[in-house]
Design an enzyme around this catalytic site. Structure first.
Site, mmCIF file in Angstrom:
data_model
loop_
_atom_site.group_PDB
_atom_site.id
_atom_site.type_symbol
_atom_site.label_atom_id
_atom_site.label_comp_id
_atom_site.label_asym_id
_atom_site.label_seq_id
_atom_site.Cartn_x
_atom_site.Cartn_y
_atom_site.Cartn_z
ATOM 1 N N ASP A 172 -1.445 -6.156 2.035
ATOM 2 C CA ASP A 172 -1.586 -4.741 1.681
ATOM 3 C C ASP A 172 -2.988 -4.426 1.176
ATOM 4 O O ASP A 172 -3.361 -3.262 1.067
ATOM 5 C CB ASP A 172 -0.566 -4.361 0.600
ATOM 6 C CG ASP A 172 -0.566 -2.882 0.283
ATOM 7 O OD1 ASP A 172 -0.406 -2.078 1.228
ATOM 8 O OD2 ASP A 172 -0.721 -2.519 -0.897
ATOM 9 N N GLU A 176 -11.938 -2.206 2.810
ATOM 10 C CA GLU A 176 -10.928 -1.201 3.136
ATOM 11 C C GLU A 176 -11.590 0.129 3.466
ATOM 12 O O GLU A 176 -12.501 0.549 2.744
ATOM 13 C CB GLU A 176 -9.953 -1.029 1.963
ATOM 14 C CG GLU A 176 -9.152 -2.285 1.667
ATOM 15 C CD GLU A 176 -8.176 -2.112 0.504
ATOM 16 O OE1 GLU A 176 -8.073 -0.986 -0.041
ATOM 17 O OE2 GLU A 176 -7.519 -3.106 0.141
ATOM 18 N N HIS A 194 -2.799 -0.479 1.858
ATOM 19 C CA HIS A 194 -2.920 -0.401 0.402
ATOM 20 C C HIS A 194 -1.967 0.647 -0.181
ATOM 21 O O HIS A 194 -2.370 1.564 -0.912
ATOM 22 C CB HIS A 194 -4.356 -0.081 -0.007
ATOM 23 C CG HIS A 194 -4.700 -0.560 -1.388
ATOM 24 N ND1 HIS A 194 -5.944 -1.022 -1.740
ATOM 25 C CD2 HIS A 194 -3.941 -0.659 -2.512
ATOM 26 C CE1 HIS A 194 -5.951 -1.379 -3.012
ATOM 27 N NE2 HIS A 194 -4.744 -1.167 -3.513
ATOM 28 N N ILE A 249 2.765 -6.490 -13.710
ATOM 29 C CA ILE A 249 3.227 -6.369 -12.332
ATOM 30 C C ILE A 249 3.934 -7.641 -11.877
ATOM 31 O O ILE A 249 5.026 -7.592 -11.302
ATOM 32 C CB ILE A 249 2.045 -6.024 -11.408
ATOM 33 C CG1 ILE A 249 1.596 -4.578 -11.671
ATOM 34 C CG2 ILE A 249 2.423 -6.198 -9.943
ATOM 35 C CD1 ILE A 249 0.349 -4.169 -10.916
ATOM 36 N N VAL A 286 -0.487 -8.503 -2.669
ATOM 37 C CA VAL A 286 -0.488 -7.150 -3.215
ATOM 38 C C VAL A 286 -1.435 -7.069 -4.408
ATOM 39 O O VAL A 286 -1.392 -6.107 -5.182
ATOM 40 C CB VAL A 286 0.934 -6.715 -3.645
ATOM 41 C CG1 VAL A 286 1.808 -6.456 -2.436
ATOM 42 C CG2 VAL A 286 1.580 -7.780 -4.545
ATOM 43 N N GLY A 287 -2.285 -8.107 -4.560
ATOM 44 C CA GLY A 287 -3.240 -8.138 -5.663
ATOM 45 C C GLY A 287 -4.543 -7.494 -5.254
ATOM 46 O O GLY A 287 -4.674 -6.272 -5.238
ATOM 47 N N ARG A 288 -5.508 -8.334 -4.880
ATOM 48 C CA ARG A 288 -6.789 -7.841 -4.401
ATOM 49 C C ARG A 288 -7.212 -8.671 -3.192
ATOM 50 O O ARG A 288 -7.034 -9.884 -3.160
ATOM 51 C CB ARG A 288 -7.865 -7.913 -5.501
ATOM 52 C CG ARG A 288 -7.756 -6.804 -6.535
ATOM 53 C CD ARG A 288 -8.083 -5.453 -5.910
ATOM 54 N NE ARG A 288 -8.073 -4.352 -6.865
ATOM 55 C CZ ARG A 288 -7.070 -3.499 -7.015
ATOM 56 N NH1 ARG A 288 -5.965 -3.666 -6.293
ATOM 57 N NH2 ARG A 288 -7.156 -2.500 -7.866
#
Length: 310
Positions: free
Chosen positions: A249, A254, A273, A146, A223-225
């Site tokens: 994101d 969540e 997400h 990615i 945009v990872g964790r």
């Protein structure tokens, strides 16, 4: 490995079922929502295909677990894993989706979209010259598939791209790849920071004031964790102007709780997400390819190194 009975557990099991059945695979399948799965189903299964099970599942009961997502922290982080159980993950358009997501917010920033939107409502004609991508420096944390796809897109547009990884091993499309320990002196030069890191024991809470305090009015995109970021340290960095804006994101919890102060910060942009989603078509295509490779005893490009956690 002899795989006969396959259990598909997913909120989108009804979308997955016709796509898998269309492939005429000579296996036995059960398609279920998570709340419909029982211990009898697990006892029956040789393989489990799922995304983000909320229940406490004993994965050692099957021979193979396939994640419908790219990340596998939900299976490995803070847990023990039976090394006799094969773990694979979905590989599809995640890299392109994340690269385009990040590019969209960086272009939005360079083109002053928010500023011009405010000016429009004020009927204020105030020209400001947009900035060029080729004059920007971006540091990407995570140089796997990615991160590398993002580096490829940005470098093709003239951006100077740097990488940070645990190994510091050089990769294509990065001007330089550094280790977590060695990259600190370069942080003040960066215009944008992009986090694509998976969640592992080594990356948990890696983004603290130790990194944020070295930034100089940079944009931060996660945009990872979510659990790789200390939210309190990020908020402090935003208020102290070390971070100019944050695009988030992913989050430790969540959906993001309504009382979380990130919702109301004027320089935080929140998305639910969606930077890299698994579509039914892509998820099934990767699953079928992986199953075929297992049946034919071929090398698996999407096999997870359970020691590394990705």
């Amino acid at each position: 490995m002899n795989i006969i009975n396959i259990l598909i557990v997913s909120p989108m099991f009804k979308e997955l079922q016709p796509l898998i059945e269309k492939g005429h695979i000579q296996k036995n399948f059960r398609f279920l929502p998570e709340e419909g799965m029982t211990s009898e189903d697990l006892d029956w299964a040789d393989a489990l295909v799922c995304f983000n099970l909320k229940s406490n599942v004993d994965y050692s009961q099957v021979k193979w677990v396939h994640s419908l997502g790219a990340g596998v922290d939900r299976f490995l982080y803070g847990k023990s894993w039976n090394e006799n159980v094969l773990l694979t993950r979905t590989v599809c358009s995640f890299g392109q989706r994340i690269a385009e997501y990040c590019l969209s917010y960086i272009l939005k920033d360079l083109q002053f979209h928010d500023q011009f939107h405010v000016a429009q409502h004020q009927k204020n004609w105030h020209p400001v010259t947009p900035k060029l991508l080729r004059n920007q420096k971006v540091m990407i944390y995570g140089t796997g598939e990615i991160g590398q796809q993002s580096a490829k897109m940005f470098s093709a547009l003239g951006v100077e791209v740097y990488g940070v990884s645990l190994s510091g091993k050089n990769k294509d499309y990065f001007k330089e790849v550094m280790t977590v320990e060695s990259h600190f002196p370069r942080l003040s030069e960066m215009d944008y920071i992009i986090n694509t890191l998976p969640l592992t024991e080594q990356t948990a809470n890696i983004f603290t004031e130790k990194i944020f305090d070295r930034l100089s009015n940079a944009g931060f995109i996660n945009v990872g964790r979510g659990a790789t970021v200390d939210e309190g340290a990020l908020l402090d960095a935003l208020n102290q102007k070390h971070v100019r804006f944050a695009v988030l994101d992913v989050f430790s919890q969540e959906p993001l709780p309504k009382e979380n102060s990130l919702w109301e910060h004027p320089n935080v942009h929140i998305t639910p997400h969606i930077s890299a989603v698994t579509t039914p078509d892509e998820g099934v295509a990767c699953f079928i390819e992986t199953l075929k490779n297992i049946d034919e005893s071929k090398q698996l490009g999407n096999k997870v190194d359970v020691e590394k956690g990705y």
